[in-house]
Design a protein around this motif. Structure first.
Motif, PDB file in Angstrom:
ATOM      1  N   ILE A 172      41.189 -14.970  53.025  1.00 35.72           N
ATOM      2  CA  ILE A 172      40.340 -15.296  52.487  1.00 35.72           C
ATOM      3  C   ILE A 172      40.877 -15.431  51.222  1.00 35.72           C
ATOM      4  CG2 ILE A 172      38.816 -17.398  52.533  1.00 35.72           C
ATOM      5  CD1 ILE A 172      38.318 -16.828  55.405  1.00 35.72           C
ATOM      6  N   ILE A 173      41.246 -15.446  50.263  1.00 35.80           N
ATOM      7  CA  ILE A 173      41.298 -15.873  48.887  1.00 35.80           C
ATOM      8  C   ILE A 173      41.056 -17.086  48.251  1.00 35.80           C
ATOM      9  CG2 ILE A 173      42.227 -15.006  46.671  1.00 35.80           C
ATOM     10  CD1 ILE A 173      41.791 -12.530  48.879  1.00 35.80           C
ATOM     11  N   PRO A 174      39.837 -17.381  47.423  1.00 31.83           N
ATOM     12  CA  PRO A 174      39.401 -18.560  47.168  1.00 31.83           C
ATOM     13  C   PRO A 174      40.137 -18.725  45.670  1.00 31.83           C
ATOM     14  CG  PRO A 174      37.841 -17.290  47.580  1.00 31.83           C
ATOM     15  CD  PRO A 174      38.905 -16.769  47.361  1.00 31.83           C
ATOM     16  N   PHE A 186      21.652 -10.307  46.200  1.00 32.00           N
ATOM     17  CA  PHE A 186      23.485 -10.762  45.778  1.00 32.00           C
ATOM     18  C   PHE A 186      24.306  -9.850  46.572  1.00 32.00           C
ATOM     19  CE2 PHE A 186      26.439  -8.854  42.997  1.00 32.00           C
ATOM     20  CZ  PHE A 186      26.670  -9.642  42.457  1.00 32.00           C
ATOM     21  N   THR A 187      23.891  -8.354  46.990  1.00 32.00           N
ATOM     22  CA  THR A 187      25.026  -8.060  47.662  1.00 32.00           C
ATOM     23  C   THR A 187      24.713  -8.501  49.412  1.00 32.00           C
ATOM     24  OG1 THR A 187      23.819  -6.035  46.620  1.00 32.00           O
ATOM     25  CG2 THR A 187      25.315  -5.064  48.439  1.00 32.00           C
ATOM     26  N   ALA A 188      23.809  -9.066  49.940  1.00 30.08           N
ATOM     27  CA  ALA A 188      23.740  -9.131  51.301  1.00 30.08           C
ATOM     28  C   ALA A 188      24.309 -10.847  51.249  1.00 30.08           C
ATOM     29  CB  ALA A 188      22.341  -9.532  51.856  1.00 30.08           C
ATOM     30  N   GLY A 189      24.986 -12.019  49.919  1.00 32.05           N
ATOM     31  CA  GLY A 189      25.342 -12.571  50.426  1.00 32.05           C
ATOM     32  C   GLY A 189      26.421 -12.645  49.616  1.00 32.05           C
ATOM     33  N   PRO A 190      26.807 -12.716  48.259  1.00 28.44           N
ATOM     34  CA  PRO A 190      27.926 -12.707  47.571  1.00 28.44           C
ATOM     35  C   PRO A 190      28.768 -11.190  48.036  1.00 28.44           C
ATOM     36  CG  PRO A 190      26.789 -14.011  46.098  1.00 28.44           C
ATOM     37  CD  PRO A 190      25.222 -13.188  47.004  1.00 28.44           C
ATOM     38  N   TYR A 227      29.926 -16.765  45.591  1.00 26.94           N
ATOM     39  CA  TYR A 227      30.590 -15.596  45.437  1.00 26.94           C
ATOM     40  C   TYR A 227      31.864 -15.691  43.974  1.00 26.94           C
ATOM     41  CZ  TYR A 227      34.384 -15.574  48.392  1.00 26.94           C
ATOM     42  OH  TYR A 227      35.500 -16.373  48.600  1.00 26.94           O
ATOM     43  N   GLY A 228      32.418 -17.439  43.961  1.00 26.72           N
ATOM     44  CA  GLY A 228      33.501 -17.579  42.710  1.00 26.72           C
ATOM     45  C   GLY A 228      34.220 -16.204  43.491  1.00 26.72           C
TER      46      GLY A 228
END
Length: 208
Positions: free
Chosen positions: A114-116, A98-102, A126-127
């Motif tokens: 970059i703000i989705p 979770f920490t390495a990804g999202p 990550y939403g």
């Protein structure tokens, strides 16, 4: 267990891997690479074609990516007791990745501006950053370590991200984060690894 060759730069995520090496009690030889030259040189690109640090070479095999290095060292040095016990595996792997990804992706995107949008959040793994931060905070709020009351190698990676997030302002100063980071900073292996990297940085700056 044979010696590990550790490729790093003190001003990089190599600090995570060095801390992991110290927690594991691994013997290692560090090779400091420069961003503008040796990190992109043919010798190192043969080890990691990405031209990024850190990397370790152990028993002829290369491991890159900090989360992978942490997990590898926990298994390669079992006497350190840093790998998860059976009842810790779910939390260990969930929050390590979770920490390495999202978390890392959300922070990187924000730093790049970059703000989705609401629609794009469905495409982003990550939403949105606020949700990621709230989710990690909720997990750390009622426990001392990622897996509960015992320090594991997952805490090296998660702890590094929280530590840096507070230091550089990419994570908010919330009680769960500051308390958790404080426990990480108090560890002997953290202090020993940090002292080496700090000295290396000071030497690099002195040389100009």
């Amino acid at each position: 267990m044979s010696n590990i060759t550790f490729y790093t730069n003190p001003m990089s995520r190599g600090q995570i891997a060095r801390w992991a090496l110290h927690e594991a009690g691994a013997e290692y030889s560090a090779i400091i690479l420069d961003y503008g030259s040796t990190m992109k040189g043919a010798d190192y690109l043969a080890i990691n074609p990405m031209g990024k640090v850190p990397a370790i070479v152990h028993q002829g095999r290369t491991v890159t990516e900090c989360a992978a290095i942490c997990a590898y060292l926990a298994e390669a040095f079992p006497d350190a007791g840093l790998a998860p016990k059976p009842d810790e595996r779910a939390d260990y792997y969930r929050w390590l990745f979770f920490t390495a990804g999202p978390l890392e992706q959300a922070i990187t995107d924000k730093n790049l501006g970059i703000i989705p949008t609401a629609d794009q959040e469905r495409m982003a793994g990550y939403g949105n950053l606020d949700r990621v931060i709230d989710t990690l905070e909720a997990h750390l709020a009622d426990r001392d370590y990622v897996c509960g009351d015992r320090f594991t190698m997952a805490d090296v990676y998660v702890g590094s991200q929280v530590d840096w997030g507070l230091q550089f302002g990419t994570l908010p100063e919330r009680d769960a984060f500051t308390a958790y980071a404080g426990r990480m900073r108090a560890r002997d292996a953290y202090r020993a690894a940090k002292a080496i990297d700090t000295a290396e940085i000071e030497e690099m700056q002195r040389k100009g």
